[in-house]
Design a protein around this motif. Structure first.
Motif, mmCIF file in Angstrom:
data_model
loop_
_atom_site.group_PDB
_atom_site.id
_atom_site.type_symbol
_atom_site.label_atom_id
_atom_site.label_comp_id
_atom_site.label_asym_id
_atom_site.label_seq_id
_atom_site.Cartn_x
_atom_site.Cartn_y
_atom_site.Cartn_z
ATOM 1 N N ILE A 55 9.547 10.673 6.692
ATOM 2 C CA ILE A 55 8.986 10.901 5.297
ATOM 3 C C ILE A 55 8.757 12.336 4.980
ATOM 4 O O ILE A 55 8.469 13.080 5.784
ATOM 5 N N GLU A 56 9.736 12.946 4.111
ATOM 6 C CA GLU A 56 9.519 14.232 3.752
ATOM 7 C C GLU A 56 9.426 14.281 2.299
ATOM 8 O O GLU A 56 9.437 13.407 1.497
ATOM 9 N N PHE A 57 8.904 15.406 1.907
ATOM 10 C CA PHE A 57 8.748 15.791 0.433
ATOM 11 C C PHE A 57 9.308 16.917 0.144
ATOM 12 O O PHE A 57 9.463 18.386 0.274
ATOM 13 N N ILE A 58 10.422 16.600 -0.870
ATOM 14 C CA ILE A 58 11.798 17.481 -1.204
ATOM 15 C C ILE A 58 11.575 17.612 -2.563
ATOM 16 O O ILE A 58 11.449 16.614 -3.252
ATOM 17 N N GLN A 105 -5.005 10.401 8.318
ATOM 18 C CA GLN A 105 -5.949 9.466 8.703
ATOM 19 C C GLN A 105 -6.436 8.398 7.652
ATOM 20 O O GLN A 105 -6.505 7.226 7.985
ATOM 21 N N TYR A 106 -6.016 8.685 6.330
ATOM 22 C CA TYR A 106 -6.077 7.640 5.319
ATOM 23 C C TYR A 106 -4.961 6.623 5.456
ATOM 24 O O TYR A 106 -5.397 5.191 5.494
ATOM 25 N N ASN A 108 1.749 -1.089 8.093
ATOM 26 C CA ASN A 108 3.262 -0.548 8.344
ATOM 27 C C ASN A 108 3.762 0.419 7.662
ATOM 28 O O ASN A 108 3.002 0.760 6.730
ATOM 29 N N ILE A 109 4.984 0.574 7.722
ATOM 30 C CA ILE A 109 5.671 1.635 7.100
ATOM 31 C C ILE A 109 5.681 1.674 5.484
ATOM 32 O O ILE A 109 5.517 2.471 4.756
ATOM 33 N N ASN A 110 5.936 0.270 5.121
ATOM 34 C CA ASN A 110 6.115 -0.192 3.816
ATOM 35 C C ASN A 110 4.585 -0.014 3.168
ATOM 36 O O ASN A 110 4.759 0.762 1.732
ATOM 37 N N ASP A 111 3.597 -0.078 3.722
ATOM 38 C CA ASP A 111 2.362 0.213 3.142
ATOM 39 C C ASP A 111 2.164 1.763 2.874
ATOM 40 O O ASP A 111 1.606 2.100 1.675
ATOM 41 N N VAL A 112 2.517 2.524 3.729
ATOM 42 C CA VAL A 112 2.675 3.975 3.440
ATOM 43 C C VAL A 112 3.641 4.441 2.429
ATOM 44 O O VAL A 112 2.850 5.179 1.351
ATOM 45 N N ILE A 113 4.543 3.946 2.410
ATOM 46 C CA ILE A 113 5.550 4.163 1.383
ATOM 47 C C ILE A 113 4.929 3.768 -0.148
ATOM 48 O O ILE A 113 5.026 4.560 -0.874
ATOM 49 N N LYS A 114 4.385 2.694 -0.274
ATOM 50 C CA LYS A 114 3.691 2.168 -1.563
ATOM 51 C C LYS A 114 2.606 2.861 -1.963
ATOM 52 O O LYS A 114 2.382 2.968 -3.275
#
Length: 355
Positions: free
Chosen positions: A164-167, A121-122, A129-135
């Protein structure tokens, strides 16, 4: 106050749930397809408003993230409002989650913590866009005790997609040229790609929802790669064809196609095979009007949004839990804690008088 995470209880007692996602585009449209595989199809589609201030629901040991929604969004929810399984925002960003056993969220550090569903939700509230999520990973992290081991597939209005994965406790992003095919199921993306080159049997320890993950990835990837504008089906119809091909009998509850280019959502459920459509441009995302929801259990032939209320939120959570034998004993107080969370949000438009 101790954090109550309903998804954590669902996951701990049901051993997760499977899904299939993909992105598809032609010269005119960008679409995102998603099957949600679980045991029940109850849920609310929620119209989330702009200009709403929120505080992350986290344990006292965490720094509490505070933010104000910049854009409105449409989300699909079973664990109550503000804790979605996925959705699309006004900027054309789609985020969906899928079960992934190997997930390791970051350990506690100086960043702000947020639970995994509220992270979705955040991102829909503040990212274009995707880059905002990554940043955002520089300042925000999913808390380690979120309970649900998930990875994420995203597509935005530019036609970019990412896994996007958390490994090993770090965000791993696969996008651009490294995203060989725009599909994600319930295995690591790298393992799924290896399977395309060297097909092998599914692991025997997979649960009933995720056990066909590599097979679904292979089938969806084949159909995505076969798509062409010369196809007799339009891109929405073709997307539902893919979802129908990879659905799991008895377990695929929601089939959703997000038309990112036109900001439309096409969907059907296990109990209602008629495809319904939501046009985001016809909805009011201003905080000057009440939050609206659509009850998937009652909207069979048309899209009829109704005013949100805490009682409806609580009813949904109770309906979900009471329908599953392994969840029936979860106390009402625990359910009420998450159901009442939206009352802590603040509408910033002075004309707003109700939630």
């Amino acid at each position: 106050m101790k954090e109550i995470n309903l998804l954590k209880e669902i996951v701990n007692r049901t051993n997760g749930f499977g899904c299939t996602t993909f992105a598809l585009k032609d010269d005119n449209q960008i679409v995102f397809g998603r099957n949600f595989d679980f045991m029940i199809d109850y849920g609310h589609i929620v119209v989330n408003k702009r200009n709403v201030s929120k505080t992350a629901l986290v344990p006292p040991s965490e720094k509490q993230l505070k933010w104000t929604s910049k854009v409105g969004s449409i989300t699909f929810n079973q664990a109550g409002r503000e804790f979605p399984y996925g959705g699309i925002n006004e900027s054309g960003l789609v985020i969906e989650q899928l079960w992934f056993d190997c997930t390791q969220y970051p350990k506690s550090d100086s960043r702000y913590g947020i639970s995994v569903l509220q992270w979705i939700q955040y991102q829909l509230d503040v990212s274009e866009n995707i880059n905002d999520v990554i940043k955002s990973d520089l300042t925000v992290r999913i808390i380690d005790d979120s309970g649900a081991a998930l990875h994420f597939f995203l597509t935005d209005k530019n036609g970019d997609s990412a896994c996007i994965e958390f490994i090993e406790s770090e965000m791993k992003v696969t996008k651009g040229k490294t995203l060989n095919v725009s599909v994600l199921t319930n295995n690591a993306y790298s393992k799924s790609i290896e399977h395309l080159d060297n097909p092998k049997k599914e692991e025997s320890n997979q649960n009933i929802f995720t056990g066909s993950s590599l097979q679904r990835f292979e089938q969806a990837a084949k159909l995505v790669n076969q798509y062409s504008q010369a196809n007799s089906l339009d891109i929405i119809e073709y997307s539902f064809k893919i979802l129908d091909k990879v659905k799991q009998p008895n377990f695929t509850q929601w089939s959703i196609v997000y038309d990112i280019s036109n900001l439309e959502i096409h969907f059907k459920t296990k109990s209602n095979s008629k495809v319904l459509k939501i046009q985001m441009k016809s909805l009011d995302f201003s905080s000057a009007t009440p939050c609206m929801i659509l009850d998937l259990a009652t909207s069979k032939n048309s899209v009829n949004f109704e005013k949100y209320s805490i009682d409806k939120n609580f009813d949904l959570i109770n309906q979900v839990f009471d329908s599953l034998d392994m969840l029936k004993d979860i106390p009402k107080e625990m359910r009420a804690y998450s159901a009442n969370y939206p009352n802590t949000t603040t509408f910033n438009d002075e004309k707003e008088k109700s939630r």
